[in-house]
Design an enzyme around this catalytic site. Structure first.
Site, mmCIF file in Angstrom:
data_model
loop_
_atom_site.group_PDB
_atom_site.id
_atom_site.type_symbol
_atom_site.label_atom_id
_atom_site.label_comp_id
_atom_site.label_asym_id
_atom_site.label_seq_id
_atom_site.Cartn_x
_atom_site.Cartn_y
_atom_site.Cartn_z
ATOM 1 C CB THR A 92 27.376 124.064 0.100
ATOM 2 O OG1 THR A 92 26.844 123.417 -1.055
ATOM 3 C CG2 THR A 92 27.499 123.034 1.215
ATOM 4 C CG HIS A 113 22.016 125.425 1.760
ATOM 5 N ND1 HIS A 113 20.652 125.563 1.860
ATOM 6 C CD2 HIS A 113 22.293 125.531 0.441
ATOM 7 C CE1 HIS A 113 20.126 125.731 0.660
ATOM 8 N NE2 HIS A 113 21.100 125.722 -0.222
#
Length: 343
Positions: free
Chosen positions: A42, A45
Site C-alpha cells: 500500500t 501504491h
C-alpha cells in the site's frame, strides 16, 4: 520528535524529515515510541499516487505496520501502561455506516487508518487510540511485532479461502504476503503447499518456511507441474499474492475442480483480467476477495506470541527515517522480501 512526511506523489522530493509536535495524549490516547515499521505494498501504491485503503492527504506520516513501546498514556487508558510493548492495528471503523452495521466493517464507508490518512509509524513517536494497541511479549523482536498487521490481513484471507485439512494449496507469488500465506496454509491443515515464484531467493525461503514444492512459473508449466506434484489436475485452493493480471490468470489455470481462488493482493484500480467463464462453470470455482483485517489483529498477535510462524527470515533490509524513499524503492526491488524502517 522527528517524522518523515510524505508530500505527495507529484512533489519533489516526495519525503521530508520534519520535527513533530504531538502534545500530550488525550484521555483515550497512547503515545508510542516507534521501534519498527514495515514497508507495505500500500505504501508503494501511495508513493506512485495510487489509492490506499483510505484517502491520503499529504503532508502525512505514512507507515501502518508498526510496533513500539508505550511512552505515555491518557487519563482513561486501562488496557496498556507505560513500558508495554505493543503492535498497532491501523484500521479504524466508524461503526455506524451500513457495512459496519451489517458485520462488514472492512468495507466501512468512513474507514481511516493510522499511517495512511493520519500520521503513523514512519516517525519516532505516534499518538494512537488506545483501542488500536495490542500487547506483545517483551522479548519479541520489534520487527516481528510490526508484522502483526500484514499477518492479520493474511488471516482474514485464509478465513475467506476456507482451507480444510488435507487440501492442496497453491500460493502464487513469494513476497512477504505469499510467504505468510504458505505458513498459514500449513497451519490450517493443508496436506501440500506449493509456491509459484520466479525469484530464486523467494523460492528458497518458501521451502525453508514450509512450502512442500516450488515452481518457477517463467520456466515451467504451472498446471503440468501441479499435476506432477499432486497427481491431480489442479489445486484445491489457489491464493494469488501478486496483484497483477498475469498472476490472476495463472491462478485460474491452476485451479482444480471445486477449487477456491482467493484474489488477495491489491491490484491497480483499473486492472482487469479475462475471466475463464467456462472453467468457472465446469469446475464450479469459488472466486473470493479479501480486504484488510477485520477482527483478526488479536489472532495475529496470539500466533506471534506463541512463536507459530517464521518471521525473521522474511525481513531482508533495514533503513532509517532519513532514507525512507530508498526503503520504498528497495521494497519494489526483486532483491528484497520485507523491508523495515527503524525510526
Amino acid at each position: 520528535m522527528k517524522g518523515t512526511y510524505f508530500l505527495g506523489a507529484a512533489a519533489s522530493p516526495r519525503f521530508e524529515v520534519r520535527e513533530m509536535e504531538l502534545g500530550e495524549p488525550g484521555p483515550h490516547e497512547v503515545l508510542v515510541e516507534n521501534k519498527s515499521c514495515g514497508i507495505c505494498g500500500t505504501d508503494v501504491h501511495i508513493y506512485h499516487g495510487e489509492k490506499g485503503s483510505a484517502e491520503v492527504h499529504p503532508p502525512v506520516v505514512l507507515g501502518h505496520e508498526f510496533s513500539g513501546i508505550v511512552a505515555k498514556v491518557g487519563s482513561a487508558v486501562t488496557d496498556v501502561k507505560v513500558g508495554d510493548h505493543v503492535t498497532l492495528d491501523p484500521n479504524i471503523y466508524c461503526g455506524k455506516c451500513m457495512p459496519c452495521r451489517m458485520g462488514k466493517k472492512q468495507n466501512c464507508e468512513n474507514l481511516f487508518a493510522l499511517g495512511v490518512n493520519v500520521n503513523g509509524g514512519f516517525a519516532q513517536y505516534a499518538l494512537c487510540p488506545d483501542t488500536q494497541c495490542f500487547k506483545v511479549r517483551e522479548d519479541m523482536d520489534f520487527d516481528v511485532a510490526a508484522m502483526a498487521e500484514p499477518l492479520a490481513c493474511v488471516i482474514h484471507g485464509i478465513d475467506q479461502a476456507g482451507i480444510r485439512p488435507g487440501q492442496t494449496v497453491l500460493v502464487v507469488g513469494g513476497g512477504t504476503i505469499g510467504l505468510l500465506m504458505v505458513q498459514m496454509a500449513k497451519l490450517s491443515g493443508a496436506s501440500q503447499v506449493i509456491l509459484s515464484e520466479p525469484i530464486e531467493l523467494r523460492r528458497k525461503i518458501g521451502t525453508e518456511v514450509g512450502a512442500d514444492a516450488t515452481i518457477h512459473p517463467l520456466e515451467e508449466d504451472v498446471p503440468e507441474r501441479i499435476r506432477e506434484i499432486t497427481g491431480r489436475d489442479g489445486a484445491d485452493v489457489v491464493i494469488e499474492c501478486v496483484g497483477k493480471p498475469f498472476a490472476a490468470e495463472q491462478a485460474f489455470a491452476a485451479a482444480g475442480f471445486g477449487a477456491t481462488v482467493l484474489l488477495f493482493s491489491v491490484p491497480a484500480v483499473d486492472a482487469t483480467v479475462a475471466l475463464p467463464l467456462f472453467d468457472v462453470y465446469k469446475k464450479e470455482l469459488h472466486v473470493v476477495g479479501s480486504i484488510i483485517n477485520p477482527d483478526t489483529h488479536q489472532r495475529a498477535v496470539n500466533l506471534l506470541n506463541a512463536g507459530c510462524l517464521e518471521i525473521k527470515k522474511l525481513i531482508t533490509h533495514v533503513y532509517d527515517l532519513e532514507h525512507l524513499e530508498d526503503a520504498i524503492l528497495m521494497q519494489m526491488n526483486s532483491e528484497s522480501i520485507k523491508v523495515v524502517v527503524h525510526p
